[in-house]
Motif scaffolding. Structure first.
Motif, PDB file in Angstrom:
ATOM      1  N   GLN A  42     -10.589 -10.848  -4.228  1.00  0.00           N
ATOM      2  CA  GLN A  42     -11.903 -10.698  -4.865  1.00  0.00           C
ATOM      3  C   GLN A  42     -12.615 -12.039  -4.963  1.00  0.00           C
ATOM      4  N   LYS A  43     -11.857 -13.083  -5.284  1.00  0.00           N
ATOM      5  CA  LYS A  43     -12.474 -14.407  -5.388  1.00  0.00           C
ATOM      6  C   LYS A  43     -12.967 -14.894  -4.028  1.00  0.00           C
ATOM      7  N   ALA A  44     -12.289 -14.476  -2.965  1.00  0.00           N
ATOM      8  CA  ALA A  44     -12.676 -14.899  -1.620  1.00  0.00           C
ATOM      9  C   ALA A  44     -13.718 -13.967  -1.013  1.00  0.00           C
ATOM     10  N   ASP A  45     -14.173 -12.987  -1.757  1.00  0.00           N
ATOM     11  CA  ASP A  45     -15.146 -11.995  -1.282  1.00  0.00           C
ATOM     12  C   ASP A  45     -14.663 -11.252  -0.038  1.00  0.00           C
ATOM     13  N   ILE A  46     -13.388 -10.921  -0.049  1.00  0.00           N
ATOM     14  CA  ILE A  46     -12.802 -10.140   1.033  1.00  0.00           C
ATOM     15  C   ILE A  46     -12.536  -8.749   0.482  1.00  0.00           C
ATOM     16  N   MET A  47     -13.018  -7.750   1.191  1.00  0.00           N
ATOM     17  CA  MET A  47     -12.800  -6.386   0.736  1.00  0.00           C
ATOM     18  C   MET A  47     -11.521  -5.850   1.371  1.00  0.00           C
ATOM     19  N   ARG A  48     -10.679  -5.316   0.537  1.00  0.00           N
ATOM     20  CA  ARG A  48      -9.421  -4.770   1.002  1.00  0.00           C
ATOM     21  C   ARG A  48      -9.624  -3.324   1.431  1.00  0.00           C
ATOM     22  N   VAL A  49      -8.933  -2.941   2.492  1.00  0.00           N
ATOM     23  CA  VAL A  49      -9.016  -1.556   2.940  1.00  0.00           C
ATOM     24  C   VAL A  49      -8.156  -0.711   2.009  1.00  0.00           C
ATOM     25  N   PRO A  50      -8.762   0.268   1.326  1.00  0.00           N
ATOM     26  CA  PRO A  50      -7.978   1.078   0.395  1.00  0.00           C
ATOM     27  C   PRO A  50      -7.024   2.012   1.153  1.00  0.00           C
ATOM     28  N   TYR A  51      -5.824   2.093   0.642  1.00  0.00           N
ATOM     29  CA  TYR A  51      -4.843   3.017   1.197  1.00  0.00           C
ATOM     30  C   TYR A  51      -4.009   3.571   0.049  1.00  0.00           C
ATOM     31  N   GLN A  52      -3.467   4.724   0.272  1.00  0.00           N
ATOM     32  CA  GLN A  52      -2.680   5.377  -0.768  1.00  0.00           C
ATOM     33  C   GLN A  52      -1.241   4.869  -0.722  1.00  0.00           C
ATOM     34  N   ILE A  53      -0.817   4.277  -1.805  1.00  0.00           N
ATOM     35  CA  ILE A  53       0.571   3.824  -1.920  1.00  0.00           C
ATOM     36  C   ILE A  53       1.411   5.029  -2.324  1.00  0.00           C
ATOM     37  N   PRO A  54       2.551   5.243  -1.663  1.00  0.00           N
ATOM     38  CA  PRO A  54       3.385   6.398  -2.023  1.00  0.00           C
ATOM     39  C   PRO A  54       3.799   6.364  -3.491  1.00  0.00           C
ATOM     40  N   PHE A  55       3.930   7.553  -4.078  1.00  0.00           N
ATOM     41  CA  PHE A  55       4.244   7.665  -5.498  1.00  0.00           C
ATOM     42  C   PHE A  55       5.582   7.010  -5.832  1.00  0.00           C
ATOM     43  N   THR A  56       6.572   7.168  -4.965  1.00  0.00           N
ATOM     44  CA  THR A  56       7.886   6.573  -5.249  1.00  0.00           C
ATOM     45  C   THR A  56       7.805   5.054  -5.266  1.00  0.00           C
ATOM     46  N   THR A  57       6.977   4.485  -4.410  1.00  0.00           N
ATOM     47  CA  THR A  57       6.792   3.034  -4.404  1.00  0.00           C
ATOM     48  C   THR A  57       6.092   2.590  -5.682  1.00  0.00           C
ATOM     49  N   GLN A  58       5.098   3.343  -6.112  1.00  0.00           N
ATOM     50  CA  GLN A  58       4.414   3.023  -7.364  1.00  0.00           C
ATOM     51  C   GLN A  58       5.371   3.108  -8.544  1.00  0.00           C
ATOM     52  N   LEU A  59       6.198   4.147  -8.553  1.00  0.00           N
ATOM     53  CA  LEU A  59       7.164   4.334  -9.633  1.00  0.00           C
ATOM     54  C   LEU A  59       8.187   3.211  -9.645  1.00  0.00           C
ATOM     55  N   PHE A  60       8.674   2.845  -8.462  1.00  0.00           N
ATOM     56  CA  PHE A  60       9.635   1.754  -8.368  1.00  0.00           C
ATOM     57  C   PHE A  60       9.027   0.441  -8.850  1.00  0.00           C
ATOM     58  N   SER A  61       7.790   0.169  -8.461  1.00  0.00           N
ATOM     59  CA  SER A  61       7.123  -1.066  -8.879  1.00  0.00           C
ATOM     60  C   SER A  61       6.924  -1.106 -10.390  1.00  0.00           C
ATOM     61  N   ALA A  62       6.538   0.024 -10.972  1.00  0.00           N
ATOM     62  CA  ALA A  62       6.343   0.077 -12.422  1.00  0.00           C
ATOM     63  C   ALA A  62       7.665  -0.101 -13.161  1.00  0.00           C
ATOM     64  N   ALA A  63       8.727   0.529 -12.667  1.00  0.00           N
ATOM     65  CA  ALA A  63      10.036   0.386 -13.306  1.00  0.00           C
ATOM     66  C   ALA A  63      10.546  -1.049 -13.180  1.00  0.00           C
TER      67      ALA A  63
END
Length: 105
Positions: A42-63
């Motif tokens: 965001q600071k570099a004014d670069i827009m990231r391409v949105p993609y869906q992160i798998p739910f298990t990866t999100q759960l693992f990252s949160a845990a």
């Protein structure tokens, strides 16, 4: 002379140390790295391409994030309670021995 109450002295120090230890533990997690990457893009004014992160990866990252914060934070509090328990027992035993000496003399 009044004796120092160790609980009031060590509690603020332990609170600050537990927060710092928790953030130190979190600094290596994937969720934290993704968060920092998003901020730097965001600071570099670069827009990231949105993609869906798998739910298990999100759960693992949160845990991983929670465990990385809770373990160092909990260890600091464990040390705090051990120290205060030992100090209060010694002070209590010392007070009892002084009170026994005063009553016998």
């Amino acid at each position: 002379m009044k004796s120092m109450n160790w609980k009031y002295v060590l509690f603020p120090i332990t609170f600050v140390l537990s927060i710092l230890a928790g953030f130190w533990g979190v600094s290596g997690t994937d969720l934290y790295q993704v968060f920092l990457r998003d901020i730097s893009l965001q600071k570099a004014d670069i827009m990231r391409v949105p993609y869906q992160i798998p739910f298990t990866t999100q759960l693992f990252s949160a845990a991983e994030f929670l465990v990385a914060f809770i373990i160092p934070c909990g260890l600091v509090w464990l040390v705090y309670f051990i120290i205060t328990r030992l100090l209060t027992k010694r002070l209590h035993v010392r007070k009892l021995s002084h009170s026994k000496e005063n009553t016998t003399s």
